[in-house]
Design an enzyme around this catalytic site. Structure first.
Site, PDB file in Angstrom:
ATOM      1  CD  GLU A  19      44.668  52.929  46.147  1.00 46.57           C
ATOM      2  OE1 GLU A  19      45.148  51.794  46.159  1.00 46.57           O
ATOM      3  OE2 GLU A  19      43.640  53.242  46.807  1.00 46.57           O
ATOM      4  CB  THR A  50      41.139  52.897  42.917  1.00 44.12           C
ATOM      5  OG1 THR A  50      40.515  54.179  42.824  1.00 44.12           O
ATOM      6  CG2 THR A  50      42.109  52.875  44.074  1.00 44.12           C
ATOM      7  CE1 TYR A  51      38.073  50.428  35.193  1.00 50.72           C
ATOM      8  CE2 TYR A  51      36.272  49.518  36.500  1.00 50.72           C
ATOM      9  CZ  TYR A  51      36.761  50.005  35.298  1.00 50.72           C
ATOM     10  OH  TYR A  51      35.935  50.101  34.212  1.00 50.72           O
ATOM     11  NE  ARG A 125      36.898  38.768  45.003  1.00 51.49           N
ATOM     12  CZ  ARG A 125      36.469  38.348  46.161  1.00 51.49           C
ATOM     13  NH1 ARG A 125      36.461  37.057  46.428  1.00 51.49           N
ATOM     14  NH2 ARG A 125      36.051  39.191  47.086  1.00 51.49           N
ATOM     15  CE1 TYR A 180      43.132  42.447  50.837  1.00 59.11           C
ATOM     16  CE2 TYR A 180      44.112  40.646  49.583  1.00 59.11           C
ATOM     17  CZ  TYR A 180      43.300  41.769  49.644  1.00 59.11           C
ATOM     18  OH  TYR A 180      42.668  42.211  48.509  1.00 59.11           O
ATOM     19  CE  LYS A 200      46.766  37.226  44.715  1.00 59.11           C
ATOM     20  NZ  LYS A 200      45.901  38.313  45.229  1.00 59.11           N
ATOM     21  CD  GLN A 211      43.236  46.493  52.685  1.00 65.53           C
ATOM     22  OE1 GLN A 211      43.571  47.635  52.360  1.00 65.53           O
ATOM     23  NE2 GLN A 211      42.180  45.876  52.205  1.00 65.53           N
TER      24      GLN A 211
HETATM   25  P1  FAD Z   1      41.975  37.272  45.164  1.00 62.96           P
HETATM   26  O1  FAD Z   1      43.442  37.182  45.099  1.00 62.96           O
HETATM   27  O2  FAD Z   1      41.180  36.680  44.052  1.00 62.96           O
HETATM   28  O3  FAD Z   1      41.511  36.636  46.533  1.00 62.96           O
HETATM   29  C1  FAD Z   1      40.148  36.756  46.962  1.00 62.96           C
HETATM   30  C2  FAD Z   1      39.858  35.694  48.007  1.00 62.96           C
HETATM   31  O4  FAD Z   1      39.820  34.414  47.380  1.00 62.96           O
HETATM   32  C3  FAD Z   1      40.907  35.595  49.124  1.00 62.96           C
HETATM   33  O5  FAD Z   1      40.231  35.288  50.308  1.00 62.96           O
HETATM   34  C4  FAD Z   1      41.771  34.447  48.703  1.00 62.96           C
HETATM   35  O6  FAD Z   1      42.370  33.818  49.816  1.00 62.96           O
HETATM   36  C5  FAD Z   1      40.753  33.547  47.994  1.00 62.96           C
HETATM   37  N1  FAD Z   1      41.318  32.762  46.918  1.00 62.96           N
HETATM   38  C6  FAD Z   1      42.234  33.155  46.014  1.00 62.96           C
HETATM   39  N2  FAD Z   1      42.498  32.150  45.152  1.00 62.96           N
HETATM   40  C7  FAD Z   1      41.701  31.124  45.524  1.00 62.96           C
HETATM   41  C8  FAD Z   1      41.499  29.813  45.027  1.00 62.96           C
HETATM   42  N3  FAD Z   1      42.197  29.364  43.983  1.00 62.96           N
HETATM   43  N4  FAD Z   1      40.584  29.023  45.664  1.00 62.96           N
HETATM   44  C9  FAD Z   1      39.885  29.477  46.714  1.00 62.96           C
HETATM   45  N5  FAD Z   1      40.053  30.719  47.228  1.00 62.96           N
HETATM   46  C10 FAD Z   1      40.945  31.525  46.638  1.00 62.96           C
HETATM   47  N6  FAD Z   1      39.013  46.812  44.898  1.00 62.96           N
HETATM   48  C11 FAD Z   1      38.422  47.450  43.853  1.00 62.96           C
HETATM   49  O7  FAD Z   1      37.253  47.185  43.564  1.00 62.96           O
HETATM   50  N7  FAD Z   1      39.111  48.391  43.122  1.00 62.96           N
HETATM   51  C12 FAD Z   1      40.398  48.718  43.386  1.00 62.96           C
HETATM   52  O8  FAD Z   1      40.972  49.565  42.710  1.00 62.96           O
HETATM   53  C13 FAD Z   1      41.064  48.044  44.466  1.00 62.96           C
HETATM   54  N8  FAD Z   1      42.357  48.304  44.764  1.00 62.96           N
HETATM   55  C14 FAD Z   1      42.988  47.569  45.746  1.00 62.96           C
HETATM   56  C15 FAD Z   1      44.365  47.776  45.982  1.00 62.96           C
HETATM   57  C16 FAD Z   1      45.024  47.052  46.977  1.00 62.96           C
HETATM   58  C17 FAD Z   1      46.502  47.261  47.181  1.00 62.96           C
HETATM   59  C18 FAD Z   1      44.307  46.110  47.767  1.00 62.96           C
HETATM   60  C19 FAD Z   1      45.003  45.362  48.858  1.00 62.96           C
HETATM   61  C20 FAD Z   1      42.953  45.921  47.541  1.00 62.96           C
HETATM   62  C21 FAD Z   1      42.281  46.632  46.530  1.00 62.96           C
HETATM   63  N9  FAD Z   1      40.921  46.420  46.254  1.00 62.96           N
HETATM   64  C22 FAD Z   1      40.319  47.083  45.218  1.00 62.96           C
HETATM   65  C23 FAD Z   1      40.133  45.513  47.080  1.00 62.96           C
HETATM   66  C24 FAD Z   1      40.148  44.075  46.530  1.00 62.96           C
HETATM   67  O9  FAD Z   1      39.509  44.040  45.277  1.00 62.96           O
HETATM   68  C25 FAD Z   1      39.422  43.202  47.542  1.00 62.96           C
HETATM   69  O10 FAD Z   1      40.173  43.098  48.721  1.00 62.96           O
HETATM   70  C26 FAD Z   1      38.957  41.854  47.029  1.00 62.96           C
HETATM   71  O11 FAD Z   1      38.018  41.353  47.983  1.00 62.96           O
HETATM   72  C27 FAD Z   1      40.050  40.807  46.870  1.00 62.96           C
HETATM   73  O12 FAD Z   1      40.853  41.101  45.810  1.00 62.96           O
HETATM   74  P2  FAD Z   1      42.165  40.169  45.504  1.00 62.96           P
HETATM   75  O13 FAD Z   1      42.703  40.656  44.230  1.00 62.96           O
HETATM   76  O14 FAD Z   1      43.046  40.164  46.689  1.00 62.96           O
HETATM   77  O15 FAD Z   1      41.452  38.774  45.311  1.00 62.96           O
END
Ligand code: FAD
Length: 318
Positions: A19, A50-51, A125, A180, A200, A211
Site C-alpha cells: 500500500e 489510500t484515500y 468507512r 481487525y 460485508k 489492520q
Molecule cells: P466498518 O466496517 O463500517 O466498521 C466500523 C465500525 O462499525 C466497526 O467498529 C464495526 O464493528 C462497526 N459496525 C459495522 N457494521 C455495523 C452495524 N451494522 N451496526 C453497528 N456497528 C457496525 N481509512 C481512510 O480514511 N483511508 C484509507 O485509505 C484507509 N485504508 C485502510 C486500509 C485497511 C486495510 C484498514 C484495515 C483500514 C484502513 N483505513 C483507512 C481505516 C478505516 O477507515 C478505519 O479503521 C475506520 O474506522 C473503519 O473502517 P471500516 O471500513 O473497517 O468500517
C-alpha cells in the site's frame, strides 16, 4: 485483473502486495515512483493506494476572526491508480471511503474507475475527521462500509442510484474490505466485529485485508474465529515494520494494536533510529516467514513512505 482471481491463480503461493499513500498536495508522480520502484523486483501482484478525506483547519482572518476551512492534503487516489496501472502494468486497488462522499459522488468515482480499466476497490468507512471524536456520516453518504459494499455490489448487477437505471450496464468490481485481528476500536467486542465483517462479505466483498499487527497469534486466532463464524474468503495479513522509537506509542494510539513485550523492550534498548529499524526489520521478517509457512494468500505491506525497509524484508522472504 480482479484480486480474487490472482489469489485463486496463485494456488497456495503467497503473493507480495503493498500500500502507498498519495504524496502531499503539490508533489509529483516522481514521489510515487520512488515509493514503488524499489519494490518492483518482487513482482507485486497489486498495489493499493489510500484515500485521504478532507481535514478542517482554522485560518486567521481580518479582525482576528477564525474561519474553518476544509483542506484535502493528499488528493489524487484515482489518478495515481491509473498512472501506476498503465506505467508499470500492475493492477491497482484504490481505497474508497464513505466519509466525505455522497452516494452520488461514489457512483461517479466508480464510473471513472471503470472507464480507467480499474476493476478492484477496497471499501472502507474511513476514520473520523481529526476535529471530530467519532465518525459523522456525510449527508447523502453511507454510515458504514457495509452500505458502500452494497452500493458497489449493486452496480455490478447494473443497479444504479437513478431509479430509471435499475437494469443498466453492470460495472463489476472485486471488492476488498478491512478486518481487525485485535478488534476495531469502536466495536463492542470481537465476536460482533466479526459479525459485521461477515455482513460485508455477504453483501459482496471477496476478501478482507487486516489492520497491521505485530503478534501473529492475533492473526491466527482471528482467522480461526472468522472461519468458525462461517467467513470463508481470503484474509490478507497487513504488515508494517517498526522503524522509529516513537512507533511504540504511535502504533497503539492510532491503530489500536498491541506491541509484544519482547519487541517493545528490544526497541527501547536501541540508541539510534538505525538500530530501531534493524530490530523492526528482523521482527517483520520472522512474522512474514511464519505467515508464509501458514499459507497466507498474500503479504500486504503498509509502506508508509519506507519502501527500502520493506525491500530489505522482502529480499529475505520472496
Ligand atoms: P466498518 O466496517 O463500517 O466498521 C466500523 C465500525 O462499525 C466497526 O467498529 C464495526 O464493528 C462497526 N459496525 C459495522 N457494521 C455495523 C452495524 N451494522 N451496526 C453497528 N456497528 C457496525 N481509512 C481512510 O480514511 N483511508 C484509507 O485509505 C484507509 N485504508 C485502510 C486500509 C485497511 C486495510 C484498514 C484495515 C483500514 C484502513 N483505513 C483507512 C481505516 C478505516 O477507515 C478505519 O479503521 C475506520 O474506522 C473503519 O473502517 P471500516 O471500513 O473497517 O468500517
Amino acid at each position: 485483473m480482479k484480486i480474487i482471481d490472482k489469489f485463486n491463480e496463485a494456488k497456495g503461493r503467497t503473493l507480495f502486495s503493498f500500500e502507498i499513500l498519495p504524496p502531499p498536495k503539490g508533489r509529483h508522480f516522481e514521489d510515487i515512483q520512488k515509493a514503488i520502484e524499489p519494490l518492483l523486483e518482487f513482482e507485486p501482484a497489486y498495489i493499493n493506494v489510500t484515500y485521504h478525506r478532507e481535514e478542517y483547519v482554522y485560518k486567521k482572518r481580518e479582525k482576528g476572526y477564525l474561519e474553518k476551512v476544509a483542506v484535502r492534503k493528499r488528493p489524487g487516489t484515482v489518478g495515481i491508480c491509473a498512472a501506476i496501472k498503465y506505467k508499470y502494468n500492475i493492477d491497482t486497488v484504490p481505497h474508497l471511503i464513505c466519509g466525505g462522499f455522497t452516494k452520488e459522488e461514489t457512483e461517479n468515482a466508480l464510473i471513472d474507475l471503470s472507464f480507467l480499466g480499474i476493476d478492484n476497490v477496497l471499501a472502507l468507512r474511513g476514520d473520523p475527521v481529526k476535529t471530530e471524536t467519532h465518525f459523522v456520516p456525510t449527508p447523502g453518504g453511507h454510515t458504514n462500509a457495509l452500505g458502500l459494499v452494497q452500493q458497489i455490489s449493486n452496480l455490478g448487477k447494473g443497479i444504479y442510484l437513478d431509479e430509471d437505471m435499475q437494469d443498466g450496464e453492470p460495472l463489476e468490481f472485486c471488492i476488498g474490505v478491512a478486518a481487525y485481528p485485535e478488534k476495531h476500536v469502536e466495536a463492542p467486542n470481537l465476536a460482533m466485529d466479526i459479525e459485521f465483517l461477515k455482513k460485508k462479505i455477504e453483501a459482496g466483498a471477496s476478501y478482507a485485508v487486516t489492520q497491521l499487527f505485530f503478534d501473529n497469534r492475533h492473526y491466527f486466532r482471528f482467522v480461526e474465529a472468522c472461519r468458525q463464524a462461517g467467513i470463508t474468503v481470503p484474509i490478507i495479513p497487513g504488515i508494517k515494520p517498526i522503524s522509529r522509537k516513537s512507533h511504540l506509542t504511535y502504533m497503539p494510539k492510532f491503530f489500536h494494536v498491541e506491541i509484544p513485550e519482547v519487541l517493545a523492550r528490544a526497541i527501547e534498548r536501541c540508541s539510534t533510529d538505525k538500530e530501531v529499524e534493524e530490530v523492526g526489520t528482523e521482527w517483520a521478517i520472522q512474522q512474514c516467514k511464519e505467515l508464509i509457512k501458514a499459507g497466507v494468500p498474500s503479504l500486504h505491506f503498509y509502506t508508509m513512505g519506507r519502501s527500502t525497509q520493506v525491500q530489505k524484508i522482502a529480499r529475505q522472504i520472496f
